[in-house]
Design a protein around this motif. Structure first.
Motif, PDB file in Angstrom:
ATOM      1  N   GLU A  27      -7.076   1.214  22.313  1.00 44.14           N
ATOM      2  CA  GLU A  27      -7.634   1.054  23.662  1.00 44.14           C
ATOM      3  C   GLU A  27      -7.282  -0.319  24.238  1.00 44.14           C
ATOM      4  O   GLU A  27      -6.952  -0.436  25.414  1.00 44.14           O
ATOM      5  N   ASN A  28      -7.357  -1.343  23.374  1.00 43.66           N
ATOM      6  CA  ASN A  28      -7.359  -2.713  23.874  1.00 43.66           C
ATOM      7  C   ASN A  28      -6.554  -3.572  22.894  1.00 43.66           C
ATOM      8  O   ASN A  28      -6.603  -3.354  21.682  1.00 43.66           O
ATOM      9  N   ARG A  29      -5.839  -4.554  23.418  1.00 41.16           N
ATOM     10  CA  ARG A  29      -4.939  -5.345  22.550  1.00 41.16           C
ATOM     11  C   ARG A  29      -5.697  -6.128  21.471  1.00 41.16           C
ATOM     12  O   ARG A  29      -5.239  -6.223  20.336  1.00 41.16           O
ATOM     13  N   ASP A  30      -6.842  -6.705  21.836  1.00 44.32           N
ATOM     14  CA  ASP A  30      -7.619  -7.455  20.829  1.00 44.32           C
ATOM     15  C   ASP A  30      -8.124  -6.519  19.734  1.00 44.32           C
ATOM     16  O   ASP A  30      -8.166  -6.876  18.554  1.00 44.32           O
ATOM     17  N   GLU A  31      -8.510  -5.315  20.161  1.00 46.66           N
ATOM     18  CA  GLU A  31      -8.983  -4.311  19.195  1.00 46.66           C
ATOM     19  C   GLU A  31      -7.839  -3.910  18.253  1.00 46.66           C
ATOM     20  O   GLU A  31      -8.026  -3.816  17.034  1.00 46.66           O
ATOM     21  N   VAL A  32      -6.640  -3.728  18.803  1.00 48.61           N
ATOM     22  CA  VAL A  32      -5.489  -3.336  17.978  1.00 48.61           C
ATOM     23  C   VAL A  32      -5.206  -4.428  16.938  1.00 48.61           C
ATOM     24  O   VAL A  32      -4.962  -4.134  15.754  1.00 48.61           O
ATOM     25  N   ALA A  33      -5.280  -5.697  17.367  1.00 48.85           N
ATOM     26  CA  ALA A  33      -5.031  -6.806  16.427  1.00 48.85           C
ATOM     27  C   ALA A  33      -6.102  -6.840  15.329  1.00 48.85           C
ATOM     28  O   ALA A  33      -5.798  -7.085  14.154  1.00 48.85           O
ATOM     29  N   TRP A  34      -7.334  -6.551  15.720  1.00 47.50           N
ATOM     30  CA  TRP A  34      -8.442  -6.533  14.749  1.00 47.50           C
ATOM     31  C   TRP A  34      -8.210  -5.433  13.703  1.00 47.50           C
ATOM     32  O   TRP A  34      -8.366  -5.646  12.493  1.00 47.50           O
ATOM     33  N   ILE A  35      -7.818  -4.260  14.169  1.00 45.60           N
ATOM     34  CA  ILE A  35      -7.563  -3.147  13.235  1.00 45.60           C
ATOM     35  C   ILE A  35      -6.428  -3.511  12.271  1.00 45.60           C
ATOM     36  O   ILE A  35      -6.486  -3.200  11.077  1.00 45.60           O
ATOM     37  N   LYS A  36      -5.429  -4.205  12.781  1.00 49.32           N
ATOM     38  CA  LYS A  36      -4.300  -4.604  11.920  1.00 49.32           C
ATOM     39  C   LYS A  36      -4.806  -5.519  10.804  1.00 49.32           C
ATOM     40  O   LYS A  36      -4.363  -5.400   9.652  1.00 49.32           O
ATOM     41  N   SER A  37      -5.752  -6.409  11.146  1.00 51.18           N
ATOM     42  CA  SER A  37      -6.264  -7.311  10.105  1.00 51.18           C
ATOM     43  C   SER A  37      -7.185  -6.575   9.123  1.00 51.18           C
ATOM     44  O   SER A  37      -7.271  -6.933   7.956  1.00 51.18           O
ATOM     45  N   LEU A  38      -7.864  -5.521   9.599  1.00 48.74           N
ATOM     46  CA  LEU A  38      -8.768  -4.775   8.708  1.00 48.74           C
ATOM     47  C   LEU A  38      -8.015  -3.791   7.807  1.00 48.74           C
ATOM     48  O   LEU A  38      -8.467  -3.477   6.703  1.00 48.74           O
ATOM     49  N   PHE A  39      -6.895  -3.266   8.314  1.00 50.14           N
ATOM     50  CA  PHE A  39      -6.112  -2.264   7.557  1.00 50.14           C
ATOM     51  C   PHE A  39      -4.653  -2.725   7.512  1.00 50.14           C
ATOM     52  O   PHE A  39      -3.786  -2.127   8.151  1.00 50.14           O
ATOM     53  N   PRO A  40      -4.371  -3.802   6.768  1.00 52.18           N
ATOM     54  CA  PRO A  40      -3.028  -4.403   6.837  1.00 52.18           C
ATOM     55  C   PRO A  40      -1.913  -3.471   6.355  1.00 52.18           C
ATOM     56  O   PRO A  40      -0.752  -3.642   6.733  1.00 52.18           O
ATOM     57  N   ARG A  41      -2.265  -2.480   5.549  1.00 55.31           N
ATOM     58  CA  ARG A  41      -1.204  -1.621   5.002  1.00 55.31           C
ATOM     59  C   ARG A  41      -0.849  -0.445   5.930  1.00 55.31           C
ATOM     60  O   ARG A  41       0.127   0.247   5.711  1.00 55.31           O
ATOM     61  N   ALA A  42      -1.673  -0.211   6.953  1.00 54.05           N
ATOM     62  CA  ALA A  42      -1.390   0.916   7.853  1.00 54.05           C
ATOM     63  C   ALA A  42      -0.191   0.580   8.750  1.00 54.05           C
ATOM     64  O   ALA A  42      -0.028  -0.564   9.163  1.00 54.05           O
ATOM     65  N   ARG A  43       0.626   1.585   9.065  1.00 47.18           N
ATOM     66  CA  ARG A  43       1.786   1.354   9.931  1.00 47.18           C
ATOM     67  C   ARG A  43       1.354   1.012  11.348  1.00 47.18           C
ATOM     68  O   ARG A  43       2.003   0.243  12.060  1.00 47.18           O
ATOM     69  N   SER A  44       0.258   1.624  11.774  1.00 47.83           N
ATOM     70  CA  SER A  44      -0.244   1.427  13.136  1.00 47.83           C
ATOM     71  C   SER A  44      -1.739   1.748  13.132  1.00 47.83           C
ATOM     72  O   SER A  44      -2.274   2.249  12.141  1.00 47.83           O
ATOM     73  N   TYR A  45      -2.374   1.509  14.279  1.00 44.57           N
ATOM     74  CA  TYR A  45      -3.794   1.851  14.419  1.00 44.57           C
ATOM     75  C   TYR A  45      -3.989   3.352  14.179  1.00 44.57           C
ATOM     76  O   TYR A  45      -4.842   3.779  13.381  1.00 44.57           O
ATOM     77  N   LEU A  46      -3.184   4.171  14.858  1.00 46.13           N
ATOM     78  CA  LEU A  46      -3.329   5.623  14.692  1.00 46.13           C
ATOM     79  C   LEU A  46      -3.133   6.034  13.235  1.00 46.13           C
ATOM     80  O   LEU A  46      -3.804   6.943  12.727  1.00 46.13           O
ATOM     81  N   ASP A  47      -2.226   5.345  12.559  1.00 45.56           N
ATOM     82  CA  ASP A  47      -1.914   5.672  11.169  1.00 45.56           C
ATOM     83  C   ASP A  47      -3.145   5.531  10.260  1.00 45.56           C
ATOM     84  O   ASP A  47      -3.251   6.213   9.242  1.00 45.56           O
ATOM     85  N   VAL A  48      -4.077   4.650  10.629  1.00 47.07           N
ATOM     86  CA  VAL A  48      -5.310   4.528   9.835  1.00 47.07           C
ATOM     87  C   VAL A  48      -5.999   5.892   9.791  1.00 47.07           C
ATOM     88  O   VAL A  48      -6.357   6.410   8.720  1.00 47.07           O
ATOM     89  N   TYR A  49      -6.172   6.504  10.964  1.00 45.72           N
ATOM     90  CA  TYR A  49      -6.842   7.809  11.018  1.00 45.72           C
ATOM     91  C   TYR A  49      -6.024   8.879  10.289  1.00 45.72           C
ATOM     92  O   TYR A  49      -6.576   9.751   9.622  1.00 45.72           O
ATOM     93  N   ASP A  50      -4.715   8.783  10.449  1.00 47.80           N
ATOM     94  CA  ASP A  50      -3.824   9.755   9.811  1.00 47.80           C
ATOM     95  C   ASP A  50      -3.987   9.714   8.284  1.00 47.80           C
ATOM     96  O   ASP A  50      -4.109  10.745   7.619  1.00 47.80           O
ATOM     97  N   GLN A  51      -4.053   8.487   7.755  1.00 43.72           N
ATOM     98  CA  GLN A  51      -4.185   8.306   6.297  1.00 43.72           C
ATOM     99  C   GLN A  51      -5.455   8.965   5.745  1.00 43.72           C
ATOM    100  O   GLN A  51      -5.482   9.411   4.610  1.00 43.72           O
ATOM    101  N   TYR A  52      -6.485   9.026   6.592  1.00 44.40           N
ATOM    102  CA  TYR A  52      -7.758   9.558   6.100  1.00 44.40           C
ATOM    103  C   TYR A  52      -7.991  11.009   6.532  1.00 44.40           C
ATOM    104  O   TYR A  52      -9.120  11.505   6.484  1.00 44.40           O
ATOM    105  N   GLY A  53      -6.953  11.689   6.965  1.00 47.16           N
ATOM    106  CA  GLY A  53      -7.070  13.126   7.252  1.00 47.16           C
ATOM    107  C   GLY A  53      -7.814  13.425   8.543  1.00 47.16           C
ATOM    108  O   GLY A  53      -8.428  14.489   8.678  1.00 47.16           O
ATOM    109  N   LEU A  54      -7.741  12.505   9.503  1.00 42.17           N
ATOM    110  CA  LEU A  54      -8.502  12.704  10.736  1.00 42.17           C
ATOM    111  C   LEU A  54      -7.634  13.167  11.908  1.00 42.17           C
ATOM    112  O   LEU A  54      -8.103  13.188  13.050  1.00 42.17           O
TER     113      LEU A  54
END
Ligand code: GUN
Ligand code: ZN
Length: 438
Positions: free
Chosen positions: A238-265
């Motif tokens: 949604e928002n650039r600051d949010e995207v950067a935050w997600i990157k720091s929380l899930f450093p191994r994910a390819r992208s923000y969307l990929d976090v959800y993909d990894q967990y079957g969502l």
């Protein structure tokens, strides 16, 4: 009200509009009867056609409703909205994250209280009906009582609603936190009680990746696999600051969307709000998995989140729909949401026809939710959720629509100048649920 139109055939005379396909892809995607008749029996559509043709065979018991001069179309579908945020619409903040901290979390706190939640849910649902919205995908709060309250009120109105308990077990105030385990157990109990009870349907609702631990996201994905006909809803990119935050929380994910993909969502019946900062690979995954997009332009402009890329989405053939995203969104009206959608598209070099926008708010949304044939158009056997739009609702609308030279122009004026005032009546499953005071 409500007027229960049961056994006898109900006939509604007006101009009729509905869609059978996406106007961006097909030339004859819409059906228009200038002098039309909509026949409804027992809450279901029997047929939509020309008055002159259908009127000849009507039985004498038929009740005729004369809406000549107005336009009847399927009820609007809002695919992303937060009912607990009704009382904080129009709360200013410099961006998403401060807005969540300052207003959203404190406002969601009292929804542990059933009576408070019922009162807000009741107002919210009446507000949707007043705006011509007959189906929505709705976030409740973390509290199961907020879901009970919402479904109790939506069931009482017999509206088709999708809603769910927000899952959030970290990065939020303690008064809004569940735990990975409890959140899933509570969600499952709510699924068992409410999913497909009458017209109610359940959405597994991790708020966004920042407020769910990896364990909670995994359990949410497992729950979604165990109940494949439930919905999933969340926010993404949604928002650039949010995207950067997600990157720091899930450093191994390819992208923000990929976090959800990894967990079957990611699957069909998954509704992803915003999708502004996606890349091409993300869009391919959205298309492959049949996950759908809720575009929320009034919210995105209000919070300064960014501009949805219509050209990118269309190139990837994504399932698109429109969401108000109240309380970050600034209007409950899908007409006002179309107004801002048009401008966001223009800013990205894309031209959206009015027909396309009305498609996105009706059949496009129904398709995104796998509900084609049930809601979203006037196919025989569909549930009779429809609205009566008034092109003469205000002096300006009357003046401007009087010189509209085409259907697309008439619809465009309704979208740009219309709001709840343009909705003369809203019918839900064949019953009159809202009627504008004259
Ligand atoms: N991201 C996480 N929660 C929210 C919310 O309540 N509204 C919006 N617009 N974005 C969010
Ligand atoms: Zn939202």
């Amino acid at each position: 009200m409500p007027v229960t139109n049961k056994a006898t055939l109900q006939a509604y005379r007006a101009s009729l509009l509905h869609f059978t396909a996406d106007p961006a892809l097909h030339q004859n995607a819409h059906v228009w009867h200038e002098d039309g008749l909509l026949l409804v029996k027992d809450g279901y559509i029997q047929v939509a056609g020309d008055y002159a043709q259908l009127n000849t065979n009507l039985s004498p018991e038929t009740t005729m409703h004369d809406y000549r001069g107005k336009v009847i179309m399927p009820g609007f579908i809002d695919t992303h909205v937060h009912y607990p945020q009704t009382d904080m619409i129009a709360s200013p903040a410099p961006g998403l994250l401060p807005w969540l901290e300052t207003y959203t979390f404190p406002t969601e706190r009292p929804f542990s209280d059933g009576p408070h939640a019922r009162e807000v849910a009741s107002f919210f649902l009446d507000q949707l009906l007043r705006c011509g919205t007959t189906t929505a995908m709705v976030y409740c709060t973390v509290h199961p009582a907020s879901v009970e309250a919402f479904f109790t009120e939506s069931e009482a109105r017999n509206v088709r609603m999708v809603a769910g308990k927000v899952l959030m077990d970290r990065n939020c105030p303690p008064f809004l936190q569940d735990t990975a385990q409890d959140g899933i157990l509570e969600s499952e109990a709510l699924i068992k009680k409410w999913h497909k009870r009458g017209r109610q349907m359940y959405a597994i609702t991790p708020r966004f990746a920042a407020t769910s631990s990896p364990e909670q996201l995994q359990l949410a994905g497992d729950l979604a696999a165990a109940y494949p006909d439930t919905y999933i809803q969340t926010h993404v990119a949604e928002n650039r600051d949010e995207v950067a935050w997600i990157k720091s929380l899930f450093p191994r994910a390819r992208s923000y969307l990929d976090v959800y993909d990894q967990y079957g969502l990611m699957r069909s019946r998954a509704m992803y709000a915003h999708c502004i900062w996606l890349d091409g690979v993300d869009r391919e995954r959205m298309a492959e998995t049949q996950a759908a997009v809720a575009i929320c332009p009034t919210s995105n402009l209000f919070l300064g989140s960014g501009l949805f890329d219509f050209n990118g989405a269309d190139a990837a053939k994504l399932h698109l729909s429109l969401g108000t995203d109240v309380g970050a969104g600034t209007s409950f009206s899908m007409l006002q949401t179309m107004n801002e959608t048009y401008k966001v598209a223009r800013m990205g070099g894309c031209y959206l026809s009015a027909l396309r926008m009305f498609y996105l708010a009706t059949l496009g949304a129904a398709r995104s939710m796998q509900l084609e044939g049930t809601i979203g158009n006037f196919t025989a056997g569909a549930e009779a959720d429809f609205i009566v739009l008034d092109p003469q609702a205000t002096p300006l609308l009357a003046r401007r629509t009087a010189c509209a030279n085409s259907l697309d122009e008439l619809l465009f004026v309704l979208a740009l100048l219309g709001d709840d005032r343009a909705v003369a009546a809203t019918y839900v499953a064949g019953c009159l649920r809202y009627s504008r005071k004259q």
